[in-house]
Design a protein around this motif. Structure first.
Motif, PDB file in Angstrom:
ATOM      1  N   TYR A  48       0.838  -1.193   0.000  1.00  0.00           N
ATOM      2  CA  TYR A  48       0.000   0.000   0.000  1.00  0.00           C
ATOM      3  C   TYR A  48       0.882   1.256   0.000  1.00  0.00           C
ATOM      4  CZ  TYR A  48      -4.081  -2.888   0.972  1.00  0.00           C
ATOM      5  OH  TYR A  48      -5.099  -3.836   0.888  1.00  0.00           O
ATOM      6  N   ASP A  49       0.647   2.116  -0.992  1.00  0.00           N
ATOM      7  CA  ASP A  49       1.338   3.406  -1.050  1.00  0.00           C
ATOM      8  C   ASP A  49       0.516   4.427  -0.265  1.00  0.00           C
ATOM      9  OD1 ASP A  49       3.286   2.325  -2.683  1.00  0.00           O
ATOM     10  OD2 ASP A  49       2.315   2.967  -4.537  1.00  0.00           O
ATOM     11  N   CYS A  50       1.160   5.094   0.688  1.00  0.00           N
ATOM     12  CA  CYS A  50       0.448   6.011   1.583  1.00  0.00           C
ATOM     13  C   CYS A  50       0.983   7.437   1.430  1.00  0.00           C
ATOM     14  CB  CYS A  50       0.604   5.552   3.025  1.00  0.00           C
ATOM     15  SG  CYS A  50       0.055   3.843   3.315  1.00  0.00           S
ATOM     16  N   TYR A  51       0.053   8.394   1.441  1.00  0.00           N
ATOM     17  CA  TYR A  51       0.391   9.815   1.332  1.00  0.00           C
ATOM     18  C   TYR A  51      -0.441  10.607   2.337  1.00  0.00           C
ATOM     19  CZ  TYR A  51       1.595   8.148  -3.415  1.00  0.00           C
ATOM     20  OH  TYR A  51       2.069   7.439  -4.494  1.00  0.00           O
ATOM     21  N   VAL A  52       0.092  11.738   2.765  1.00  0.00           N
ATOM     22  CA  VAL A  52      -0.641  12.660   3.625  1.00  0.00           C
ATOM     23  C   VAL A  52      -0.597  14.051   2.985  1.00  0.00           C
ATOM     24  CG1 VAL A  52      -0.623  13.873   5.835  1.00  0.00           C
ATOM     25  CG2 VAL A  52      -0.323  11.411   5.784  1.00  0.00           C
ATOM     26  N   THR A  53      -1.748  14.740   2.998  1.00  0.00           N
ATOM     27  CA  THR A  53      -1.831  16.109   2.477  1.00  0.00           C
ATOM     28  C   THR A  53      -2.453  17.002   3.535  1.00  0.00           C
ATOM     29  OG1 THR A  53      -2.153  15.263   0.229  1.00  0.00           O
ATOM     30  CG2 THR A  53      -2.689  17.577   0.611  1.00  0.00           C
ATOM     31  N   THR A  54      -1.827  18.130   3.801  1.00  0.00           N
ATOM     32  CA  THR A  54      -2.371  19.100   4.757  1.00  0.00           C
ATOM     33  C   THR A  54      -3.451  19.943   4.073  1.00  0.00           C
ATOM     34  OG1 THR A  54      -0.572  20.599   4.167  1.00  0.00           O
ATOM     35  CG2 THR A  54      -0.298  19.262   6.148  1.00  0.00           C
ATOM     36  N   VAL A  55      -4.446  20.384   4.877  1.00  0.00           N
ATOM     37  CA  VAL A  55      -5.555  21.178   4.331  1.00  0.00           C
ATOM     38  C   VAL A  55      -5.911  22.286   5.320  1.00  0.00           C
ATOM     39  CG1 VAL A  55      -7.908  21.123   3.402  1.00  0.00           C
ATOM     40  CG2 VAL A  55      -6.468  19.076   3.241  1.00  0.00           C
ATOM     41  N   ASN A  56      -6.152  23.496   4.805  1.00  0.00           N
ATOM     42  CA  ASN A  56      -6.752  24.570   5.604  1.00  0.00           C
ATOM     43  C   ASN A  56      -7.799  25.285   4.767  1.00  0.00           C
ATOM     44  OD1 ASN A  56      -5.345  26.260   3.873  1.00  0.00           O
ATOM     45  ND2 ASN A  56      -4.094  27.203   5.456  1.00  0.00           N
ATOM     46  N   GLN A  57      -8.309  26.448   5.226  1.00  0.00           N
ATOM     47  CA  GLN A  57      -9.386  27.115   4.522  1.00  0.00           C
ATOM     48  C   GLN A  57      -8.974  27.623   3.144  1.00  0.00           C
ATOM     49  OE1 GLN A  57      -7.811  28.235   7.159  1.00  0.00           O
ATOM     50  NE2 GLN A  57      -7.645  30.473   7.238  1.00  0.00           N
ATOM     51  N   ALA A  58      -7.660  27.757   2.921  1.00  0.00           N
ATOM     52  CA  ALA A  58      -7.170  28.243   1.630  1.00  0.00           C
ATOM     53  C   ALA A  58      -7.023  27.126   0.603  1.00  0.00           C
ATOM     54  CB  ALA A  58      -5.836  28.955   1.809  1.00  0.00           C
ATOM     55  N   GLY A  59      -6.957  25.881   1.078  1.00  0.00           N
ATOM     56  CA  GLY A  59      -6.806  24.764   0.147  1.00  0.00           C
ATOM     57  C   GLY A  59      -5.843  23.719   0.677  1.00  0.00           C
ATOM     58  N   LYS A  60      -5.277  22.945  -0.248  1.00  0.00           N
ATOM     59  CA  LYS A  60      -4.387  21.841   0.104  1.00  0.00           C
ATOM     60  C   LYS A  60      -2.928  22.239  -0.049  1.00  0.00           C
ATOM     61  CE  LYS A  60      -7.533  18.078  -1.256  1.00  0.00           C
ATOM     62  NZ  LYS A  60      -7.674  16.877  -2.106  1.00  0.00           N
ATOM     63  N   GLY A  61      -2.107  21.769   0.899  1.00  0.00           N
ATOM     64  CA  GLY A  61      -0.671  21.903   0.755  1.00  0.00           C
ATOM     65  C   GLY A  61      -0.136  20.824  -0.178  1.00  0.00           C
ATOM     66  N   ASP A  62       1.181  20.751  -0.302  1.00  0.00           N
ATOM     67  CA  ASP A  62       1.780  19.722  -1.148  1.00  0.00           C
ATOM     68  C   ASP A  62       1.629  18.346  -0.511  1.00  0.00           C
ATOM     69  OD1 ASP A  62       2.563  21.533  -3.067  1.00  0.00           O
ATOM     70  OD2 ASP A  62       4.563  21.825  -2.221  1.00  0.00           O
ATOM     71  N   ARG A  63       1.518  17.357  -1.364  1.00  0.00           N
ATOM     72  CA  ARG A  63       1.415  15.977  -0.906  1.00  0.00           C
ATOM     73  C   ARG A  63       2.752  15.521  -0.322  1.00  0.00           C
ATOM     74  NH1 ARG A  63      -0.010  11.217  -5.235  1.00  0.00           N
ATOM     75  NH2 ARG A  63      -1.932  10.446  -4.282  1.00  0.00           N
ATOM     76  N   SER A  64       2.689  14.655   0.680  1.00  0.00           N
ATOM     77  CA  SER A  64       3.910  14.123   1.279  1.00  0.00           C
ATOM     78  C   SER A  64       4.612  13.160   0.336  1.00  0.00           C
ATOM     79  CB  SER A  64       3.564  13.392   2.582  1.00  0.00           C
ATOM     80  OG  SER A  64       2.882  12.173   2.293  1.00  0.00           O
ATOM     81  N   LYS A  65       5.824  12.792   0.703  1.00  0.00           N
ATOM     82  CA  LYS A  65       6.500  11.704  -0.005  1.00  0.00           C
ATOM     83  C   LYS A  65       5.758  10.393   0.273  1.00  0.00           C
ATOM     84  CE  LYS A  65      11.052  13.876   0.359  1.00  0.00           C
ATOM     85  NZ  LYS A  65      12.431  13.757   0.908  1.00  0.00           N
ATOM     86  N   VAL A  66       5.851   9.476  -0.659  1.00  0.00           N
ATOM     87  CA  VAL A  66       5.147   8.207  -0.501  1.00  0.00           C
ATOM     88  C   VAL A  66       5.831   7.346   0.566  1.00  0.00           C
ATOM     89  CG1 VAL A  66       6.459   7.100  -2.357  1.00  0.00           C
ATOM     90  CG2 VAL A  66       4.195   6.210  -1.727  1.00  0.00           C
ATOM     91  N   ARG A  67       5.025   6.628   1.334  1.00  0.00           N
ATOM     92  CA  ARG A  67       5.516   5.615   2.268  1.00  0.00           C
ATOM     93  C   ARG A  67       4.790   4.317   1.922  1.00  0.00           C
ATOM     94  NH1 ARG A  67       7.872   4.729   7.447  1.00  0.00           N
ATOM     95  NH2 ARG A  67       8.968   6.687   7.053  1.00  0.00           N
ATOM     96  N   THR A  68       5.530   3.315   1.492  1.00  0.00           N
ATOM     97  CA  THR A  68       4.924   2.037   1.092  1.00  0.00           C
ATOM     98  C   THR A  68       4.994   1.063   2.258  1.00  0.00           C
ATOM     99  OG1 THR A  68       5.571   2.360  -1.220  1.00  0.00           O
ATOM    100  CG2 THR A  68       5.012   0.127  -0.551  1.00  0.00           C
ATOM    101  N   ILE A  69       3.843   0.503   2.580  1.00  0.00           N
ATOM    102  CA  ILE A  69       3.727  -0.441   3.692  1.00  0.00           C
ATOM    103  C   ILE A  69       3.099  -1.732   3.180  1.00  0.00           C
ATOM    104  CG2 ILE A  69       2.764  -0.846   5.988  1.00  0.00           C
ATOM    105  CD1 ILE A  69       2.555   2.195   6.264  1.00  0.00           C
ATOM    106  N   THR A  70       3.649  -2.845   3.585  1.00  0.00           N
ATOM    107  CA  THR A  70       3.129  -4.140   3.166  1.00  0.00           C
ATOM    108  C   THR A  70       2.441  -4.807   4.351  1.00  0.00           C
ATOM    109  OG1 THR A  70       4.970  -4.402   1.605  1.00  0.00           O
ATOM    110  CG2 THR A  70       3.710  -6.388   2.163  1.00  0.00           C
ATOM    111  N   THR A  71       1.200  -5.204   4.146  1.00  0.00           N
ATOM    112  CA  THR A  71       0.477  -5.915   5.217  1.00  0.00           C
ATOM    113  C   THR A  71       1.118  -7.286   5.409  1.00  0.00           C
ATOM    114  OG1 THR A  71      -1.142  -6.597   3.556  1.00  0.00           O
ATOM    115  CG2 THR A  71      -1.716  -4.713   4.941  1.00  0.00           C
ATOM    116  N   CYS A  72       1.117  -7.724   6.652  1.00  0.00           N
ATOM    117  CA  CYS A  72       1.737  -8.999   6.948  1.00  0.00           C
ATOM    118  C   CYS A  72       0.816 -10.165   6.539  1.00  0.00           C
ATOM    119  CB  CYS A  72       2.113  -9.100   8.424  1.00  0.00           C
ATOM    120  SG  CYS A  72       0.738  -8.779   9.562  1.00  0.00           S
ATOM    121  N   GLU A  73       1.362 -11.364   6.564  1.00  0.00           N
ATOM    122  CA  GLU A  73       0.585 -12.541   6.160  1.00  0.00           C
ATOM    123  C   GLU A  73      -0.311 -13.008   7.302  1.00  0.00           C
ATOM    124  OE1 GLU A  73       3.272 -15.499   4.821  1.00  0.00           O
ATOM    125  OE2 GLU A  73       4.012 -14.317   3.143  1.00  0.00           O
TER     126      GLU A  73
END
Length: 202
Positions: A177-202
């Motif tokens: 799973y590729d995960c991203y975080v984006t900040t938001v305020n009343q003016a709009g969205k900030g830049d997207r974070s760098k990707v963090r890839t996480i693999t679910t365990c078996e």
């Protein structure tokens, strides 16, 4: 009234009308839009008598931050990007139309920059069908948008979260799973974070 008098009267009336129309023209900022967390693009309406324009951008409720002042000649267009601003901060943008050494008119608008970028600090898979994430706090963010993308199914999950951590459940086991975080305020969205890839365990 003779013909000459009528012509003179008509010319005088036309002159008064033109002066009135000229004086009736006003400065107008058409838009002030945040582009990044530290910049705003300002567009304004042309003022016919202006030889140049001054953009004066000042932080609201701050006396220790120097204003950003830009001078734009009339031949350089009717828009300008103001840079060097603080993320998630409200500014007063003032436009002055200048005719040589005289200020013809003044207008102002308020604009807020988008928040700074958050980054995912760590991530793990506590169970085979869930992932846990934690990201950096941004003071000017009202909330965060967490995006979780499955490389296997191509499905994107979106969550709006006010704190800086989350556990995403009901996922597939042994899946990236590729995960991203984006900040938001009343003016709009900030830049997207760098990707963090996480693999679910078996």
């Amino acid at each position: 009234m003779g013909l000459l008098g009528a012509i003179s009267f008509s010319f005088a009336l036309l002159s008064v009308t033109q002066i009135h129309e000229c004086n009736a023209q006003v400065c107008k900022i058409l838009s002030a839009v945040p582009i990044t967390a530290s910049s705003v693009q300002v567009k304004w309406q042309q003022y016919s008598a202006a030889t140049s324009y001054i953009l004066d951008t000042r932080q609201i409720n701050s006396t220790d931050t120097a204003p950003i002042v830009l001078v734009v000649s009339s031949g350089q267009g009717l828009e300008k990007t103001v840079q060097g601003l603080k993320p998630g901060t409200q500014y007063n943008v003032t436009l002055k139309a200048i005719n040589f050494f005289f200020v013809e008119c003044v207008t102002s608008v308020l604009v807020t920059t988008v928040p700074d970028t958050s980054q995912i600090l760590d991530g793990s898979s506590p169970t085979s069908t869930s992932i846990s994430l934690r990201w950096s706090a941004v003071p000017s963010a009202q909330y965060y948008t967490l995006e979780v993308y499955s490389q296997t199914t191509g499905k994107m999950l979106n969550f709006n979260i006010t704190n800086t951590s989350a556990v995403v459940q009901n996922l597939q086991q042994s899946t990236n799973y590729d995960c991203y975080v984006t900040t938001v305020n009343q003016a709009g969205k900030g830049d997207r974070s760098k990707v963090r890839t996480i693999t679910t365990c078996e």
